[in-house]
Scaffold this active site. Structure first.
Site, PDB file in Angstrom:
ATOM      1  CE  LYS A  41      -0.407  -0.271   5.001  1.00 22.49           C
ATOM      2  NZ  LYS A  41      -1.066   0.337   6.131  1.00 22.49           N
ATOM      3  NE  ARG A 139      -6.370   0.504  11.017  1.00 23.95           N
ATOM      4  CZ  ARG A 139      -5.122   0.415  10.539  1.00 23.95           C
ATOM      5  NH1 ARG A 139      -4.316   1.459  10.590  1.00 23.95           N
ATOM      6  NH2 ARG A 139      -4.672  -0.709  10.012  1.00 23.95           N
ATOM      7  CG  HIS A 168      -3.487  -4.297  11.780  1.00 28.82           C
ATOM      8  ND1 HIS A 168      -2.319  -4.834  11.288  1.00 28.82           N
ATOM      9  CD2 HIS A 168      -3.253  -2.959  11.899  1.00 28.82           C
ATOM     10  CE1 HIS A 168      -1.427  -3.872  11.108  1.00 28.82           C
ATOM     11  NE2 HIS A 168      -1.960  -2.721  11.488  1.00 28.82           N
ATOM     12  NE  ARG A 224      -2.336  -7.937   7.572  1.00 31.98           N
ATOM     13  CZ  ARG A 224      -2.929  -8.311   8.706  1.00 31.98           C
ATOM     14  NH1 ARG A 224      -3.572  -9.455   8.759  1.00 31.98           N
ATOM     15  NH2 ARG A 224      -2.918  -7.520   9.770  1.00 31.98           N
ATOM     16  CE1 TYR A 268      10.190  32.380   1.408  1.00 29.73           C
ATOM     17  CE2 TYR A 268      10.459  30.008   1.585  1.00 29.73           C
ATOM     18  CZ  TYR A 268      10.150  31.130   0.837  1.00 29.73           C
ATOM     19  OH  TYR A 268       9.827  31.000  -0.474  1.00 29.73           O
ATOM     20  CB  CYS A 315      12.270  26.492   0.465  1.00 27.68           C
ATOM     21  SG  CYS A 315      13.476  27.632   1.146  1.00 27.68           S
ATOM     22  CG  MET A 316       6.778  23.883  -2.082  1.00 24.21           C
ATOM     23  SD  MET A 316       5.541  24.760  -3.035  1.00 24.21           S
ATOM     24  CE  MET A 316       4.632  25.620  -1.788  1.00 24.21           C
ATOM     25  CG  ASP A 317       9.713  24.183  -4.918  1.00 21.92           C
ATOM     26  OD1 ASP A 317       8.885  23.256  -4.929  1.00 21.92           O
ATOM     27  OD2 ASP A 317       9.399  25.391  -4.961  1.00 21.92           O
TER      28      ASP A 317
HETATM   29  C1  LIG Z   1      -3.752  -4.225   8.085  1.00 21.95           C
HETATM   30  C2  LIG Z   1      -2.278  -4.121   7.941  1.00 21.95           C
HETATM   31  N1  LIG Z   1      -1.548  -5.227   7.854  1.00 21.95           N
HETATM   32  C3  LIG Z   1      -0.199  -5.198   7.708  1.00 21.95           C
HETATM   33  C4  LIG Z   1       0.471  -3.990   7.695  1.00 21.95           C
HETATM   34  C5  LIG Z   1       1.970  -3.991   7.570  1.00 21.95           C
HETATM   35  O1  LIG Z   1       2.554  -3.491   8.744  1.00 21.95           O
HETATM   36  P1  LIG Z   1       4.121  -3.320   8.900  1.00 21.95           P
HETATM   37  O2  LIG Z   1       4.521  -2.307   7.887  1.00 21.95           O
HETATM   38  O3  LIG Z   1       4.299  -2.850  10.288  1.00 21.95           O
HETATM   39  O4  LIG Z   1       4.734  -4.646   8.617  1.00 21.95           O
HETATM   40  C6  LIG Z   1      -0.244  -2.805   7.811  1.00 21.95           C
HETATM   41  C7  LIG Z   1       0.471  -1.524   7.833  1.00 21.95           C
HETATM   42  O5  LIG Z   1       0.152  -0.573   8.454  1.00 21.95           O
HETATM   43  C8  LIG Z   1      -1.663  -2.872   7.931  1.00 21.95           C
HETATM   44  O6  LIG Z   1      -2.392  -1.755   8.049  1.00 21.95           O
END
Ligand SMILES: Cc1ncc(COP(=O)(O)O)c(C=O)c1O
Length: 377
Positions: A41, A139, A168, A224, A268, A315-317
């Site tokens: 992700k 969550r 999770h 994961r 700045y 700065c921004m850039d």
């Molecule tokens: C649902 C879920 N599983 C797995 C992960 C992976 O976690 P990590 O990067 O700590 O291994 C995340 C990351 O935030 C997550 O939101």
């Protein structure tokens, strides 16, 4: 010292051999039969989701996870065909697109089921979904009794099959094990409840990177990991971590040099005032690229293998550094913001420390203006 000649003087290098190394380190932790669902992700934590997915799949990873529909669609558009699990919150309006792109939704809310049923009713085989149990993250997820009630209620449409069950952890990298043990016990009670009902769910998964290292009991059928694939962790120092290699380095180059007199100021609001004649180098990277403004007057970079301090507000850039102690520094010279130069190294964890955050955020923040170059040596 290499001089950069490129249309893009600031760029990130993503070392796919380091990614493979980290994958191997994680695989060493697993018992036979347990697989890795790579979390890619947020553009693979800033590393480039498509290239990271391709590289991991070439190394035998069979499943990846994203958060959003757009992330899943982008992977499909790039020709990624392995199962893609969507970890993020779902909206009924997205369900038809999720199905048409063969993305695997994680269901945390039974209100989605009627639309999901409608979207899958004409399919010839049951469509895979994962169910999420909320065990303490606060969550997403169904409460433990809600999930078991759903299974008992026969309200799961026949056009769906429960391929996965997940939770999770909130604190797998925390100082104590209390919360994770509690979450694991709750999750295990749901797994037991499902087994007691004679149901078999092929993919049970709970462990993020921290839990993968620290709680072998949490491995189930899949882990994961995200951050450890990219070479970082946030485990307490008392926990032996795998030998990980940072995958991403970030380079820029000196765009302009000037010497300012004692009393001269930089950037700045004149937050830096020179206490001596100071050689200043300008770098073409700023907070719009994810180079955090909290690095102002704080962060360091490497020039000619030596540390140079950021001076004045980012700065921004652009950002300015003090190269008074590096007399050879000249326009065009390479500057390392994350990575190794000579015998020294600056990591995303260092930047995170300087800015009061974690390496996750530092990496994800590296913006779309920064090209990613891939190497595999
Ligand atoms: C649902 C879920 N599983 C797995 C992960 C992976 O976690 P990590 O990067 O700590 O291994 C995340 C990351 O935030 C997550 O939101």
């Amino acid at each position: 010292m290499p001089t950069i000649s490129t249309s893009s003087p600031t760029y990130a290098t993503v070392d796919l051999s380091a990614l493979t190394h980290n994958l191997t380190q994680l695989r060493r932790l697993l018992s036979p039969g347990c697989e890795i669902m790579a979390v890619i992700k947020a553009n693979a934590y800033g590393h480039g989701a498509v290239e990271v997915a391709r590289s991991l799949i070439a190394q035998g990873v069979t499943r990846v996870a994203v958060v959003s529909l757009d992330e899943g669609i982008a992977l499909r558009a790039a020709g990624i065909t392995v199962p893609i699990v969507m970890l993020g919150p779902l909206f009924t309006e997205q369900l038809h697109d999720i199905i048409s792109h063969r993305l695997t939704p994680v269901i945390s809310d039974r209100a989605l089921l009627p639309t999901l049923a409608q979207a899958t009713t004409s399919l010839t085989t049951p469509y895979p979904i994962h169910l999420k149990v909320e065990t303490g993250m606060g969550r997403l997820g169904l409460a433990t009794d809600e999930l078991l009630n759903l299974i008992d209620s026969d309200q799961l449409p026949a056009s769906l099959k429960i391929e996965g069950l997940m939770t999770h952890f909130a604190d797998s990298d925390g100082p104590t094990t209390v919360q994770t043990e509690h979450q694991l016990a709750l999750f295990q009670s749901v797994v037991n409840g499902i087994t007691a009902r004679g149901l078999s769910i092929p993919l049970i998964h709970a462990a993020n990177s921290g839990a993968a290292v620290r709680y072998p009991r949490s491995h189930y059928s899949l882990i994961r990991p995200g951050i450890m694939l990219y070479g970082y962790h946030t485990l307490p120092t008392s926990i032996p971590a795998p030998d990980l290699k940072p995958v991403l380095s970030l380079r820029s180059c000196i765009a302009q040099m000037r010497t300012i007199p004692t009393g001269g100021t930089i950037s700045y609001n004149a937050t830096f005032m020179a206490k001596r004649p100071t050689r200043v180098a300008v770098l073409p990277i700023g907070y719009a690229d994810g180079f955090n403004r909290r690095l102002s007057n704080r962060g360091e970079v490497l020039v000619h293998g030596r540390r140079a301090k950021l001076i004045g507000l980012v700065c921004m850039d652009m950002v300015m550094i003090d190269v008074t102690e590096i007399p050879d520094a000249a326009v065009g010279d390479e500057v390392i913001l994350i990575g190794r130069q000579g015998t020294d190294q600056i990591t995303a964890a260092d930047l995170a420390e300087w800015t009061g955050t974690i390496a996750y955020e530092t990496l994800c923040a590296i913006g779309p203006r920064i090209p990613r170059r891939y190497r595999n040596v």
